[in-house]
Motif scaffolding. Structure first.
Motif, short mmCIF file in Angstrom:
data_model
loop_
_atom_site.label_atom_id
_atom_site.label_comp_id
_atom_site.label_asym_id
_atom_site.label_seq_id
_atom_site.Cartn_x
_atom_site.Cartn_y
_atom_site.Cartn_z
N ASP A 185 3.68 78.43 31.80
CA ASP A 185 3.07 78.17 33.11
C ASP A 185 1.61 78.30 33.14
O ASP A 185 1.01 78.99 32.32
N THR A 307 3.27 75.30 38.27
CA THR A 307 4.21 74.49 38.17
C THR A 307 5.61 74.65 38.98
O THR A 307 6.43 73.94 39.34
N ILE A 379 13.38 71.78 32.18
CA ILE A 379 12.21 71.24 32.77
C ILE A 379 12.76 70.34 34.07
O ILE A 379 12.23 70.45 35.07
N SER A 383 10.48 73.42 37.03
CA SER A 383 9.30 72.73 36.61
C SER A 383 8.54 73.73 35.91
O SER A 383 8.02 74.45 36.47
N ILE A 385 6.28 74.15 31.68
CA ILE A 385 5.85 73.33 30.73
C ILE A 385 6.55 73.76 29.37
O ILE A 385 6.82 74.84 28.95
N GLN A 395 5.63 65.00 28.50
CA GLN A 395 4.99 65.63 29.63
C GLN A 395 3.55 65.08 29.87
O GLN A 395 3.04 64.89 30.75
N ASP A 398 3.15 61.79 31.13
CA ASP A 398 3.81 61.43 32.66
C ASP A 398 3.00 61.95 33.74
O ASP A 398 2.20 63.02 33.60
N GLU A 400 2.81 62.69 36.69
CA GLU A 400 3.15 64.01 37.63
C GLU A 400 2.66 65.12 36.64
O GLU A 400 2.14 66.11 37.38
N TRP A 401 2.60 65.26 35.56
CA TRP A 401 2.39 66.39 34.73
C TRP A 401 0.93 66.33 34.03
O TRP A 401 0.62 67.37 33.55
N ARG A 402 0.39 65.29 34.24
CA ARG A 402 -1.07 65.06 33.50
C ARG A 402 -1.71 66.18 33.87
O ARG A 402 -2.58 66.74 33.28
N VAL A 404 -1.43 69.33 35.13
CA VAL A 404 -0.93 70.46 34.65
C VAL A 404 -1.04 70.82 33.12
O VAL A 404 -1.46 71.76 32.78
N VAL A 405 -0.83 69.56 32.40
CA VAL A 405 -1.12 69.57 30.89
C VAL A 405 -2.55 69.78 30.63
O VAL A 405 -2.86 70.55 29.50
#
Length: 466
Positions: A185, A307, A379, A383, A385, A395, A398, A400-402, A404-405
């Motif tokens: 996270d 997340t 996941i 939510s 990683i 991810q 994606d 939505e996750w870009r 966060v990544v």
């Protein structure tokens, strides 16, 4: 792996005997060689392993027999309820039930820990799986199973998002891996899109600490928008990402070989910021374990989100439109870095741990990480990683996750050392004293620096003397 062939054979022999029931007689070593196409040495090692584990009795002149009670094995899954959340534990329980149902006699029990972790681990008998971010800090206790000695370790490593494996040096100087990550996270700043627009605030979120204070003050001038939430002080997670940003984007503990040093230059700035933020009149104080009111459309922002906010929104079916942005920096010329939190799995040996139990625990850990379908279910339920490399790549691609990544790729991995327990305790007690008005920011800063340096000196003294 060739050296573990006898372990695979022992599992096969045990499974066959259990089908016959308690007291079942095992084939002789010669019969095992013929039936399983193995050497006499491998057959002997397999039976000796089962005997050592207490699963069989060997009687001279009669043979090897399945012992009473050997058909039931218990593995205790140890966890702290607040790390990282109930949804993850519910998911793991479902996976454990399905996993155990395919292995005759295996039961995985879940044991929440509320007290001191070391005392709890010592009080619970048998083999344990520990789900905790700080397992490697206890490596000196010599209670953890070396995972790099387990069969299939190399294959599992190839499946893991590789930035995060922890290697510890044993007392003999040997490198060992004592934990593997289930998931990760990062920290983020969350804000209510509708409220931000109503208040004329930028859609991208605040860029620095000064702007965070301006956002809070802007909300305080309204009648229906609260600024942010102050968690229950006994359970709150300290905003370390802000502290590390104030300290130049680095961990406060630096480790160079066996040498430790502290980086506390930003302590005063960190304390002054949160003292100013929490003193704004329309901040709401939360009850213990209460959900963040941003999910219910009550507050403008959450200064420390992650997340988890995605899964909480889904669970509550919250219609509130929430945006995430990076943790604002104290310096307008730099981007802040989030701490990467690793939620890890370790195997803890007990006095009566058997090799079979330890291997069952290891098989369950491998299932949770190496099995792509298990990581997808994880996941989906919470939510987070993924630690599995393939699911992490999904991810990354994606939208939505870009974000966060991206935070994850630039994040800070904390230095592993037991002194962190003491330093975190000092930080927590002093932070609480600050926000409850018992000490000023300057007094709190002086106390933190004094106590943390004292802790470091104690560690150095022990290292030197022993």
């Amino acid at each position: 792996m060739k050296e573990f062939k006898y372990l695979d054979l022992s599992k096969e022999l045990l499974a066959e005997a259990r089908k016959k029931g308690e007291g079942a007689r095992f084939p002789s070593e010669r019969e095992i060689c013929y039936l399983h196409d193995v050497s006499r040495t491998t057959a002997k090692m397999a039976l000796n392993h089962l005997n050592k584990s207490g699963l069989v009795t060997r009687q001279v002149g009669r043979g090897t027999f399945l012992t009473s009670g050997s058909t039931h094995r218990i593995i205790n899954f140890i966890y702290v309820e607040a790390i990282p959340g109930k949804e993850v534990i519910d998911f793991i329980k479902n996976e454990a039930e399905a996993f155990a149902s395919k292995r005759s006699g295996l039961e995985i029990r879940f044991v929440p820990v509320t007290g001191a972790m070391i005392q709890e681990l010592n009080s619970i008998p048998g083999t344990k799986i520990l789900y905790w971010p700080y397992g490697s800090y206890l490596s000196g206790l010599n209670i953890f199973q070396k995972l790099n000695d387990m069969p299939g370790f190399t294959d599992l490593v190839a499946k893991i998002n590789g930035i995060s494996l922890k290697w510890e040096k044993s007392f003999t100087g040997e490198m060992q891996c004592l934990s593997v990550p289930l998931c990760f996270d990062v920290d983020a700043f969350a804000f209510n899109q509708k409220f931000a627009k109503e208040l004329g605030l930028p859609e991208s979120g605040p860029q620095n600490w000064h702007e965070v204070i301006l956002w809070a003050k802007r909300a305080s001038k309204t009648e229906n928008i609260l600024s942010t939430a102050i968690p229950d002080l006994s359970t709150m997670r300290l905003p370390f990402s802000y502290l590390y940003d104030a300290c130049g984007g680095k961990d406060i503990i630096a480790k160079n070989g066996s040498n430790l040093s502290l980086n506390l230059d930003g302590i005063s700035k960190w304390l002054e910021f949160f003292s100013a933020l929490f003193s704004i009149k329309n901040c709401i104080r939360l009850e213990k374990y209460a959900k963040d009111p941003i999910l219910y459309g009550k507050t403008l922002f959450s200064y420390l989100a992650g997340t988890w906010i995605f899964s909480q929104k889904r669970k509550l079916r919250s219609p509130v439109k929430i945006s995430l942005c990076e943790i604002p920096s104290c310096n307008t010329n730099f981007r802040a870095k989030s701490i990467i939190r690793r939620y890890e799995l370790s195997i803890v040996r007990g006095e009566k741990s058997s090799d079979i139990e330890i291997h069952n625990a290891w098989d369950f850990i491998r299932h949770m990480i190496a099995d792509e379908s298990a990581q997808k279910r994880l996941i989906k339920s919470f939510s987070t990683i993924a630690s599995n490399r393939e699911i992490f790549e999904e991810q990354k691609n994606d939208p939505e996750w870009r974000f966060v990544v991206d935070c994850f790729s630039r994040g800070i991995l904390e230095t592993d050392h037991p002194v962190r327990f003491g330093i975190n305790t000092v930080l927590r007690k002093c932070f609480i004293a600050l926000v409850t008005g018992k000490m000023s920011a300057e007094e709190t800063s002086d106390k933190i620096i004094e106590y943390c340096n004292m802790l470091l000196e104690v560690v150095k003294e022990r290292t030197f003397n022993y």
